[in-house]
Every structure is written in structure tokens, then in C-alpha cells.
Design a protein around this motif. Structure first.
Motif, PDB file in Angstrom:
ATOM      1  N   ASN A  19       0.820  -1.208   0.000  1.00 46.54           N
ATOM      2  CA  ASN A  19       0.000   0.000   0.000  1.00 46.54           C
ATOM      3  C   ASN A  19       0.857   1.262   0.000  1.00 46.54           C
ATOM      4  O   ASN A  19       0.516   2.257  -0.659  1.00 46.54           O
ATOM      5  CB  ASN A  19      -0.929   0.006   1.211  1.00 46.54           C
ATOM      6  CG  ASN A  19      -2.127  -0.912   1.028  1.00 46.54           C
ATOM      7  OD1 ASN A  19      -2.459  -1.278  -0.099  1.00 46.54           O
ATOM      8  ND2 ASN A  19      -2.764  -1.294   2.116  1.00 46.54           N
ATOM      9  N   ILE A  22       2.047   1.761  -3.529  1.00 46.24           N
ATOM     10  CA  ILE A  22       0.960   2.279  -4.375  1.00 46.24           C
ATOM     11  C   ILE A  22       0.691   3.748  -4.045  1.00 46.24           C
ATOM     12  O   ILE A  22       0.449   4.566  -4.942  1.00 46.24           O
ATOM     13  CB  ILE A  22      -0.324   1.440  -4.188  1.00 46.24           C
ATOM     14  CG1 ILE A  22      -0.097   0.006  -4.658  1.00 46.24           C
ATOM     15  CG2 ILE A  22      -1.493   2.058  -4.944  1.00 46.24           C
ATOM     16  CD1 ILE A  22      -1.233  -0.934  -4.327  1.00 46.24           C
ATOM     17  N   ASP A  40      -7.234   6.504  -9.392  1.00 42.58           N
ATOM     18  CA  ASP A  40      -7.337   5.050  -9.580  1.00 42.58           C
ATOM     19  C   ASP A  40      -6.383   4.308  -8.646  1.00 42.58           C
ATOM     20  O   ASP A  40      -6.737   3.271  -8.079  1.00 42.58           O
ATOM     21  CB  ASP A  40      -7.028   4.680 -11.032  1.00 42.58           C
ATOM     22  CG  ASP A  40      -8.127   5.126 -11.988  1.00 42.58           C
ATOM     23  OD1 ASP A  40      -9.256   5.332 -11.520  1.00 42.58           O
ATOM     24  OD2 ASP A  40      -7.845   5.271 -13.201  1.00 42.58           O
ATOM     25  N   ARG A  41      -5.176   4.822  -8.475  1.00 41.80           N
ATOM     26  CA  ARG A  41      -4.193   4.172  -7.601  1.00 41.80           C
ATOM     27  C   ARG A  41      -4.582   4.329  -6.132  1.00 41.80           C
ATOM     28  O   ARG A  41      -4.452   3.384  -5.348  1.00 41.80           O
ATOM     29  CB  ARG A  41      -2.795   4.754  -7.844  1.00 41.80           C
ATOM     30  CG  ARG A  41      -2.264   4.578  -9.255  1.00 41.80           C
ATOM     31  CD  ARG A  41      -2.297   3.110  -9.696  1.00 41.80           C
ATOM     32  NE  ARG A  41      -1.317   2.304  -8.988  1.00 41.80           N
ATOM     33  CZ  ARG A  41      -1.354   0.971  -8.928  1.00 41.80           C
ATOM     34  NH1 ARG A  41      -2.338   0.302  -9.517  1.00 41.80           N
ATOM     35  NH2 ARG A  41      -0.411   0.308  -8.287  1.00 41.80           N
ATOM     36  N   GLU A  43      -7.552   4.547  -4.990  1.00 43.67           N
ATOM     37  CA  GLU A  43      -8.713   3.688  -4.733  1.00 43.67           C
ATOM     38  C   GLU A  43      -8.322   2.220  -4.586  1.00 43.67           C
ATOM     39  O   GLU A  43      -9.049   1.443  -3.962  1.00 43.67           O
ATOM     40  CB  GLU A  43      -9.751   3.864  -5.844  1.00 43.67           C
ATOM     41  CG  GLU A  43     -10.459   5.216  -5.767  1.00 43.67           C
ATOM     42  CD  GLU A  43     -11.511   5.402  -6.836  1.00 43.67           C
ATOM     43  OE1 GLU A  43     -11.512   4.601  -7.814  1.00 43.67           O
ATOM     44  OE2 GLU A  43     -12.331   6.334  -6.704  1.00 43.67           O
ATOM     45  N   VAL A  44      -7.180   1.858  -5.145  1.00 46.20           N
ATOM     46  CA  VAL A  44      -6.670   0.499  -4.927  1.00 46.20           C
ATOM     47  C   VAL A  44      -6.406   0.288  -3.439  1.00 46.20           C
ATOM     48  O   VAL A  44      -6.710  -0.769  -2.871  1.00 46.20           O
ATOM     49  CB  VAL A  44      -5.378   0.255  -5.750  1.00 46.20           C
ATOM     50  CG1 VAL A  44      -4.728  -1.074  -5.349  1.00 46.20           C
ATOM     51  CG2 VAL A  44      -5.695   0.252  -7.238  1.00 46.20           C
ATOM     52  N   ASN A  47      -9.648  -0.079  -1.462  1.00 47.90           N
ATOM     53  CA  ASN A  47     -10.245  -1.408  -1.607  1.00 47.90           C
ATOM     54  C   ASN A  47      -9.626  -2.447  -0.683  1.00 47.90           C
ATOM     55  O   ASN A  47     -10.165  -3.540  -0.526  1.00 47.90           O
ATOM     56  CB  ASN A  47     -10.125  -1.877  -3.060  1.00 47.90           C
ATOM     57  CG  ASN A  47     -10.996  -1.060  -4.007  1.00 47.90           C
ATOM     58  OD1 ASN A  47     -12.011  -0.501  -3.597  1.00 47.90           O
ATOM     59  ND2 ASN A  47     -10.603  -0.970  -5.265  1.00 47.90           N
ATOM     60  N   THR A  48      -8.481  -2.117  -0.072  1.00 43.38           N
ATOM     61  CA  THR A  48      -7.866  -3.020   0.909  1.00 43.38           C
ATOM     62  C   THR A  48      -8.323  -2.682   2.325  1.00 43.38           C
ATOM     63  O   THR A  48      -7.831  -3.242   3.298  1.00 43.38           O
ATOM     64  CB  THR A  48      -6.332  -2.947   0.842  1.00 43.38           C
ATOM     65  OG1 THR A  48      -5.899  -1.648   1.258  1.00 43.38           O
ATOM     66  CG2 THR A  48      -5.823  -3.237  -0.559  1.00 43.38           C
TER      67      THR A  48
END
Length: 251
Positions: A19, A22, A40-41, A43-44, A47-48
């Protein structure tokens, strides 16, 4: 059992390191002006289920650069909830709110209600609870000192102090429950629809009460099927389609 624990710790450590990588990538994209790609990155990481004020703040900044009013207000509000005294978040939220179409005045509170709310907000619910416990402990300690002391002056001091402690503990306990009640009733949301028609009743056949636009903050009072009853800061209420807003208290 130890092997399972080691595997779990290794997995958590790996996820955290990933994380961070990212997050750095997203920050680099942001600095390059690639705001959509940065989002977009970011939001990755969301999502964790790894959430932080810094993450929300950076997502809000990227949306603000893209003139995405509702998401920028939403994520600044999320960041502010985690760091309510952060001046940068407060300032950027004010800028984002200036992009909104709706100008809604706050309903003024006067008298005892204003005083009680202001006093309650000086501490969080946890803060009031800890203060209550601390004052109860003080009461017990000073009462024991009063009970086992024989000197008249000291005995009077310990009695007065223990009495004051228990009185203040009861006051703090009242504020604890009131703070909890306010927290339970607090269900804010941000309007995400470009334009949303607020109805007088939870159905499409009812009269239109007023119109709201993206980025406006509301309080959700009730839910009936797909409809949400909302309240504005100026006291107006109405019903809105649930898909038109996004709750701030949801992770």
C-alpha cells in the motif's frame, strides 16, 4: 498456531508495504498532473480497507483538481472526521464548498441548547467517558483518604474534594450520554447527483419541495425503501432518492 500467526503478520506487513508503494505511485502521478490516474491508484488502497486522513485528503485534492465537486467535498469531509483540527483539510474543504451551487445558511442555535452543544463538543464521546471514569477514581481515592484520616483540616479537605469529584463525575456522565446521543443521530451525507429533486413525501407523485445540487451536505433522518429523509442546515426537510447521495459514515 505460531505458524499461522507468523503467516498472518507476514501477510499484514506485505500488504502495508504494498500500500505504501501504491501510495507513492499515486502521489507521483498527482505531481505529474495525472489526477484521474492518481485517483485510480488511491482507490486500490481504499479497496484493501486501509483508510487514513492522508489518503482521503489526497483523493479529495485530485478530485478538486478535476473539478469533481461532490467527490472532493466527500473525501475532505472523510479526512476531517479523522483529523478534525487539521488546518489544511479545513482550508481545502472550504475551497471545495465554494464550488457548490447551493448556498445554505446554518439555523442559529440560541440559549441553553447552544451552550450545552458547545460544551459537549469540547470533548469527544470517548473523552467524556474517560473523564467520568477518572473522576470516579478520584472520588474513591479521596473518600478513602477522608475515611482513614483523623486530622480535622485534612478530613474536611478530603470530604469536600471527594464530594466535588462525584458531582463532576455525574455531570461528565450526563455529557457522555448526550455526546453519544448526538453521535448516534449524526448521519451526514453528500449529494452526488448533479441535480436532485427533493420531494415532500417518499414517492415520485409527491410535490417537489426544493432542488439540491452536487456537493451539498445533508443529514439523513430516516429511510423508506429507496428514499432518504434529509435535513439541511437551515432546517428544511424532504425526501430524496438514496442513489442521489453518499453517506459519510460508510467506510
Amino acid at each position: 498456531m505460531k505458524n499461522i500467526l507468523y503467516i498472518l503478520l507476514f501477510f499484514i506487513g506485505s500488504l502495508s508495504a504494498q500500500n505504501e508503494k501504491i501510495f507513492d505511485q499515486a502521489n507521483a502521478l498527482y505531481n505529474e498532473g495525472k489526477y484521474a490516474e492518481a485517483i485510480d491508484r488511491y482507490e486500490v488502497i481504499l479497496n484493501t480497507d486501509k483508510h487514513s486522513a492522508e489518503l482521503y485528503f489526497n483523493i479529495a485534492n485530485a478530485h478538486y483538481k478535476l473539478n469533481n465537486i461532490a467527490p472532493s467535498v466527500y473525501y475532505y469531509e472523510k479526512a476531517l472526521a479523522l483529523k478534525p483540527k487539521d488546518k489544511d483539510i479545513q482550508g481545502n474543504l472550504a475551497f471545495a464548498n465554494n464550488m457548490r451551487i447551493d448556498a445554505i445558511d446554518n439555523l442559529p442555535e440560541v440559549g441553553l441548547t447552544r451552550f450545552v452543544k458547545k460544551a459537549t463538543n469540547t470533548l469527544s464521546f470517548d473523552g467524556w467517558a474517560k473523564l467520568s471514569i477518572g473522576l470516579v477514581v478520584m472520588f474513591v481515592l479521596f473518600y478513602l483518604l477522608y475515611y482513614f484520616t483523623f486530622g480535622t483540616g485534612k478530613k474536611r479537605f478530603y470530604f469536600v474534594t471527594s464530594t466535588l469529584s462525584v458531582v463532576l463525575a455525574l455531570v461528565a456522565l450526563v455529557f457522555t450520554f448526550y455526546s453519544y446521543s448526538l453521535a448516534q443521530k449524526n448521519n451526514p451525507a453528500i449529494i452526488f447527483a448533479k441535480e436532485s429533486k427533493v420531494k415532500s413525501e417518499p414517492n415520485l407523485r409527491s410535490d417537489e419541495a426544493f432542488v439540491l445540487h452536487e456537493g451539498t451536505k445533508v443529514q439523513v433522518l430516516d429511510t423508506v425503501k429507496s428514499w432518504k429523509k434529509i435535513k439541511l442546515n437551515d432546517g428544511k426537510t424532504g425526501w430524496i432518492q438514496g442513489e442521489d447521495l453518499k453517506l459519510l459514515n460508510n467506510i
